[in-house]
Design a protein around this motif. Sequence first.
Motif, PDB file in Angstrom:
ATOM      1  N   ARG A   1       0.834  -1.196   0.000  1.00 33.05           N
ATOM      2  CA  ARG A   1       0.000   0.000   0.000  1.00 33.05           C
ATOM      3  C   ARG A   1       0.874   1.252   0.000  1.00 33.05           C
ATOM      4  NH1 ARG A   1      -5.249  -1.126   2.476  1.00 33.05           N
ATOM      5  NH2 ARG A   1      -5.405  -3.385   2.665  1.00 33.05           N
ATOM      6  N   ASP A   2       0.591   2.159  -0.931  1.00 28.09           N
ATOM      7  CA  ASP A   2       1.196   3.497  -0.930  1.00 28.09           C
ATOM      8  C   ASP A   2       0.084   4.481  -0.610  1.00 28.09           C
ATOM      9  OD1 ASP A   2       3.376   2.158  -1.982  1.00 28.09           O
ATOM     10  OD2 ASP A   2       2.998   2.842  -4.043  1.00 28.09           O
ATOM     11  N   VAL A   3       0.300   5.355   0.354  1.00 26.16           N
ATOM     12  CA  VAL A   3      -0.681   6.390   0.704  1.00 26.16           C
ATOM     13  C   VAL A   3       0.035   7.732   0.683  1.00 26.16           C
ATOM     14  CG1 VAL A   3      -2.329   7.214   2.417  1.00 26.16           C
ATOM     15  CG2 VAL A   3      -1.918   4.756   2.178  1.00 26.16           C
ATOM     16  N   ASP A   4      -0.530   8.695  -0.034  1.00 25.16           N
ATOM     17  CA  ASP A   4       0.074  10.030  -0.130  1.00 25.16           C
ATOM     18  C   ASP A   4      -0.990  11.086   0.107  1.00 25.16           C
ATOM     19  OD1 ASP A   4       1.662   8.212  -2.315  1.00 25.16           O
ATOM     20  OD2 ASP A   4       2.986   9.666  -1.351  1.00 25.16           O
TER      21      ASP A   4
ATOM     22  N   ARG B   1      -4.334  10.142  -1.865  1.00 25.73           N
ATOM     23  CA  ARG B   1      -4.278   9.152  -2.942  1.00 25.73           C
ATOM     24  C   ARG B   1      -3.660   7.882  -2.394  1.00 25.73           C
ATOM     25  NH1 ARG B   1      -3.509  10.845  -8.667  1.00 25.73           N
ATOM     26  NH2 ARG B   1      -4.382  12.929  -8.815  1.00 25.73           N
ATOM     27  N   TYR B   2      -4.168   6.742  -2.872  1.00 25.61           N
ATOM     28  CA  TYR B   2      -3.488   5.504  -2.500  1.00 25.61           C
ATOM     29  C   TYR B   2      -3.436   4.568  -3.685  1.00 25.61           C
ATOM     30  CZ  TYR B   2      -7.952   3.037  -2.138  1.00 25.61           C
ATOM     31  OH  TYR B   2      -9.160   2.469  -2.426  1.00 25.61           O
TER      32      TYR B   2
END
Lengths: 158, 158
Positions: A123-126, A133-134
């Motif tokens: 998981r990338d979360v920004d 955004r993920y």
Amino acid sequence: MNVPSVPPPAGLSFLLGTWAGEGVGEYPTIETFRYGEEIRVWHTGKPFLAYSQRTWALDDGRPLHSEVGYWRATPDGGVELVLAHPTGVVEVQEGEVAGQAVRLRSTSIATTATAKHVVALERDVDVVGEQLRYAVRMAAVGVPLTHHLAATLRRQPE
Amino acid sequence: MNVPSVPPPAGLSFLLGTWAGEGVGEYPTIETFRYGEEIRVWHTGKPFLAYSQRTWALDDGRPLHSEVGYWRATPDGGVELVLAHPTGVVEVQEGEVAGQAVRLRSTSIATTATAKHVVALERDVDVVGEQLRYAVRMAAVGVPLTHHLAATLRRQPE
């Protein structure tokens, strides 16, 4: 009663709030689909963040996926995320936070006997301004780690 | 929008509602303590039950433990419970339901790198009339499976 409270982890407080938006799901085994989503992250008075998420079909509003869990900060600046899914899956995710960017990968995944077999999730979360955004990559049902979900949500007024 | 909904699992619907009461926690490594507790079990429109629980200290109301997850019924009359704990623990519990009595034991437990080491958990849940009682046995931090928690809660008016 004046209830004692411990602050939320400072390094994760940018996640606090209610977020709503839309995403796209895709995977080699399914048809690509769009979904509506709400994410809630809140503080319970303890040094972690509580998390819940739900998605729905854009055509008729029927509920799709949901998941719940907790975000933890580690003393060395790391992040831990523990999640339960109604699909019969639990995840331990571990990773790093830099500014308002989180990078997580599953260190343990377990499933019930009747669940689909999920092997790994990343998981990338920004968070940038009022936007979250993920992206999620998944290895499951015989498919290696592959892009699965991407969504953009906006922080909702309190 | 008229949102399509799938009923909750019939064999688990006796768990639905908000329950409140008190419990006692004990373990060889800690002092025995009493706690207040609220359990919520609800239907989201999908064929499972959503679950959240929180406990607090009876003296000053400070939050103690909490956990979240989902209850699933299996086609053969079994029960699956997936849980995430803010202590950095996730559980898969599997077992049986007979009438309004549930017997569960952990088939998988995973923890984050900074969490205390939990090896096994067993849960008994019994609903009689408007009363829900549970008992939890735990193997953790070097202690074999030992009675840990017992509580009695009452179903709250809607």
